[in-house]
Design a protein around this motif. Structure first.
Motif, PDB file in Angstrom:
ATOM      1  N   LYS A 165     -66.334  26.228 -31.905  1.00  0.00           N
ATOM      2  CA  LYS A 165     -65.996  25.166 -30.951  1.00  0.00           C
ATOM      3  C   LYS A 165     -67.017  24.038 -31.011  1.00  0.00           C
ATOM      4  O   LYS A 165     -66.662  22.859 -30.933  1.00  0.00           O
ATOM      5  CB  LYS A 165     -65.922  25.745 -29.537  1.00  0.00           C
ATOM      6  CG  LYS A 165     -64.755  26.695 -29.315  1.00  0.00           C
ATOM      7  CD  LYS A 165     -64.756  27.254 -27.905  1.00  0.00           C
ATOM      8  CE  LYS A 165     -63.587  28.211 -27.703  1.00  0.00           C
ATOM      9  NZ  LYS A 165     -63.586  28.802 -26.341  1.00  0.00           N
TER      10      LYS A 165
ATOM     11  N   ASP B 163     -68.806  23.264 -33.629  1.00  0.00           N
ATOM     12  CA  ASP B 163     -68.567  22.573 -34.897  1.00  0.00           C
ATOM     13  C   ASP B 163     -67.392  21.616 -34.779  1.00  0.00           C
ATOM     14  O   ASP B 163     -67.425  20.497 -35.314  1.00  0.00           O
ATOM     15  CB  ASP B 163     -68.307  23.612 -35.990  1.00  0.00           C
ATOM     16  CG  ASP B 163     -68.235  22.991 -37.371  1.00  0.00           C
ATOM     17  OD1 ASP B 163     -69.001  22.047 -37.628  1.00  0.00           O
ATOM     18  OD2 ASP B 163     -67.417  23.441 -38.188  1.00  0.00           O
ATOM     19  N   ASN B 164     -66.364  22.033 -34.077  1.00  0.00           N
ATOM     20  CA  ASN B 164     -65.199  21.171 -33.875  1.00  0.00           C
ATOM     21  C   ASN B 164     -65.579  19.917 -33.083  1.00  0.00           C
ATOM     22  O   ASN B 164     -65.115  18.809 -33.390  1.00  0.00           O
ATOM     23  CB  ASN B 164     -64.108  21.947 -33.145  1.00  0.00           C
ATOM     24  CG  ASN B 164     -62.847  21.122 -32.953  1.00  0.00           C
ATOM     25  OD1 ASN B 164     -62.191  20.727 -33.906  1.00  0.00           O
ATOM     26  ND2 ASN B 164     -62.506  20.871 -31.699  1.00  0.00           N
ATOM     27  N   CYS B 165     -66.431  20.086 -32.086  1.00  0.00           N
ATOM     28  CA  CYS B 165     -66.883  18.932 -31.300  1.00  0.00           C
ATOM     29  C   CYS B 165     -67.690  17.962 -32.158  1.00  0.00           C
ATOM     30  O   CYS B 165     -67.538  16.742 -32.051  1.00  0.00           O
ATOM     31  CB  CYS B 165     -67.725  19.400 -30.114  1.00  0.00           C
ATOM     32  SG  CYS B 165     -66.812  20.282 -28.831  1.00  0.00           S
TER      33      CYS B 165
ATOM     34  N   VAL C  52     -67.502  17.532 -35.413  1.00  0.00           N
ATOM     35  CA  VAL C  52     -66.652  16.879 -36.413  1.00  0.00           C
ATOM     36  C   VAL C  52     -65.775  15.808 -35.771  1.00  0.00           C
ATOM     37  O   VAL C  52     -65.650  14.688 -36.283  1.00  0.00           O
ATOM     38  CB  VAL C  52     -65.789  17.925 -37.140  1.00  0.00           C
ATOM     39  CG1 VAL C  52     -64.762  17.244 -38.041  1.00  0.00           C
ATOM     40  CG2 VAL C  52     -66.662  18.863 -37.958  1.00  0.00           C
ATOM     41  N   ASN C  53     -65.164  16.147 -34.648  1.00  0.00           N
ATOM     42  CA  ASN C  53     -64.214  15.228 -34.017  1.00  0.00           C
ATOM     43  C   ASN C  53     -64.890  14.150 -33.175  1.00  0.00           C
ATOM     44  O   ASN C  53     -64.304  13.082 -32.956  1.00  0.00           O
ATOM     45  CB  ASN C  53     -63.236  16.015 -33.139  1.00  0.00           C
ATOM     46  CG  ASN C  53     -62.347  16.932 -33.959  1.00  0.00           C
ATOM     47  OD1 ASN C  53     -62.016  16.620 -35.101  1.00  0.00           O
ATOM     48  ND2 ASN C  53     -61.964  18.057 -33.395  1.00  0.00           N
ATOM     49  N   ALA C  54     -66.090  14.434 -32.692  1.00  0.00           N
ATOM     50  CA  ALA C  54     -66.806  13.447 -31.869  1.00  0.00           C
ATOM     51  C   ALA C  54     -68.286  13.478 -32.246  1.00  0.00           C
ATOM     52  O   ALA C  54     -69.094  14.127 -31.579  1.00  0.00           O
ATOM     53  CB  ALA C  54     -66.623  13.752 -30.383  1.00  0.00           C
ATOM     54  N   PRO C  55     -68.658  12.813 -33.334  1.00  0.00           N
ATOM     55  CA  PRO C  55     -70.045  12.868 -33.821  1.00  0.00           C
ATOM     56  C   PRO C  55     -71.073  12.378 -32.808  1.00  0.00           C
ATOM     57  O   PRO C  55     -72.234  12.779 -32.864  1.00  0.00           O
ATOM     58  CB  PRO C  55     -70.017  11.967 -35.064  1.00  0.00           C
ATOM     59  CG  PRO C  55     -68.586  11.914 -35.478  1.00  0.00           C
ATOM     60  CD  PRO C  55     -67.794  12.014 -34.214  1.00  0.00           C
TER      61      PRO C  55
ATOM     62  N   TYR D 168     -70.963  12.938 -29.647  1.00  0.00           N
ATOM     63  CA  TYR D 168     -70.967  13.872 -28.516  1.00  0.00           C
ATOM     64  C   TYR D 168     -72.341  14.528 -28.433  1.00  0.00           C
ATOM     65  O   TYR D 168     -72.799  15.152 -29.388  1.00  0.00           O
ATOM     66  CB  TYR D 168     -69.898  14.924 -28.772  1.00  0.00           C
ATOM     67  CG  TYR D 168     -69.244  15.503 -27.538  1.00  0.00           C
ATOM     68  CD1 TYR D 168     -69.411  14.937 -26.293  1.00  0.00           C
ATOM     69  CD2 TYR D 168     -68.436  16.638 -27.640  1.00  0.00           C
ATOM     70  CE1 TYR D 168     -68.794  15.463 -25.182  1.00  0.00           C
ATOM     71  CE2 TYR D 168     -67.808  17.177 -26.536  1.00  0.00           C
ATOM     72  CZ  TYR D 168     -67.999  16.585 -25.306  1.00  0.00           C
ATOM     73  OH  TYR D 168     -67.391  17.116 -24.206  1.00  0.00           O
TER      74      TYR D 168
END
Length: 352
Positions: free
Chosen positions: A226, A228-230, A232-235, A237
């Motif tokens: 999760k 890692d997903n954050c 990738v999708n919101a650098p 963040y």
């Protein structure tokens, strides 16, 4: 569980109570040292402790650890076990490794044996050559069995294993090699559960102490996925926002809050607002410390690189001094002279 993502180190921590697994925290750290992971773990636990009314000590209550087979995590667990041992009247902690990770190692062992068998027995165990020769099997008939479709032509290993023959020495050889390598790997991975291991035939006390420990660390792997997903999708963040969002979802905080009475809910929200200023202050301090630690890491790397370059220059200059003093060895001319002397030398069968 520590993890490296795009040059950044993160630590995720979860606590299993036996009934449920709770996400304790997710932090970014400056390096991948075991001591850093231990400090981060203590920091996460301390943040939880100060939110309780009676300041309950969490670390001394830890009875076991569940991690993967990383050497750094093993060292971190050892350091944490020593702290628990000192704080909790010499209480012994138990270190367990994920029971799912060995499947990947079993696959690696079998793959190595398959490659070796292909070389020794000159057989083809990979069906890719058939796909290359007949791509219609993949495109039209779907013969590789990714989905429902016609059976794919058997490879040599499959045919040998299912061949009805009592004198199939090749099949026996394959089974013996696979079983031997898997046995060696199992003895390495599960030595603590072998007859000479500490967890062989455990007593009821150990079983009762360790019953809350999960058999794998899949939940922590999902936590890091999760994160890692954050990333990738919101650098942009930041880690604290990721931690808050992930913990809120993983721990079902909304459902937990709905089960409270109105008075309890009001008190919880009031306490959260009261502690918010300190929480934000701690975040700023951690962010500042992390920045300075990263700067120090970069500076140290530059110093190491500079020292390495100086060492190379000294070695190069030393070699040049030797060449200037003794002369450069001309390999071609020396070899020609040596061959010439050999050709003019008379052997024992030559007449004078």
């Amino acid at each position: 569980m520590p993890q490296l993502k795009k040059g950044r180190h993160f630590v995720g921590l979860e606590i299993a109570t036996g009934e449920k697994v709770l996400t304790a925290g997710l932090r970014e750290v400056s390096n991948g040292k075991a001591s850093t992971y231990v400090s981060c773990t203590n920091e996460i636990i301390k943040d939880i402790e100060i939110t309780t009314k009676v300041m309950i000590k969490i670390l001394p209550k830890v009875k076991s650890f569940m991690t993967d087979r990383s050497a750094t995590e093993h060292k971190a667990n050892t350091l944490l076990s020593a702290e628990i041992h000192d704080e909790n009247n010499n209480t012994e902690t138990h270190n367990f490794k994920c029971a799912v990770h060995p499947l990947l190692q079993f696959s690696d062992v079998c793959t190595k044996q398959i490659v070796k068998l292909e070389k020794d027995k000159t057989v083809n165990i990979d069906g890719s050559e058939i796909c290359i020769a007949n791509p219609e099997l993949v495109l039209t008939e779907n013969g590789i069995k990714l989905f429902y479709g016609p059976d794919f032509p058997d490879d040599d290993i499959y045919s040998y294993l299912l061949k009805p023959c009592n004198l199939d020495y090749f099949t026996k050889d394959i089974i013996v090699k696979f079983c031997f390598e898997l046995k060696v790997k199992c003895m390495q991975l599960f030595k603590d559960f072998m007859p000479t291991g500490k967890y062989y035939a455990p007593n009821d006390e150990i079983l009762n102490i360790c019953k809350s420990c999960p058999s794998n660390n899949i939940s922590v792997e999902r936590l890091m996925a999760k994160m890692d997903n954050c990333i990738v999708n919101a650098p942009t963040y930041n880690t604290n926002s990721m931690e808050s969002v992930i913990m809120f979802k993983n721990n079902n905080t909304q459902e937990w809050l709905h089960k409270k009475t109105d008075a309890e809910t009001t008190e919880i929200i009031a306490n959260a607002r009261t502690q918010n200023n300190k929480f934000l202050s701690d975040i700023k301090c951690r962010k500042k410390d992390l920045f300075h630690q990263n700067i120090e890491t970069i500076r140290q790397r530059q110093i190491n690189e500079s020292n390495r370059q100086v060492k190379l220059n000294v070695e190069m200059q030393t070699a040049l001094d030797v060449f200037n003093r003794n002369g450069i060895w001309n390999t071609d001319s020396k070899n020609k002279g040596k061959n010439l002397r050999k050709s003019t030398k008379k052997g024992p069968n030559y007449s004078t």
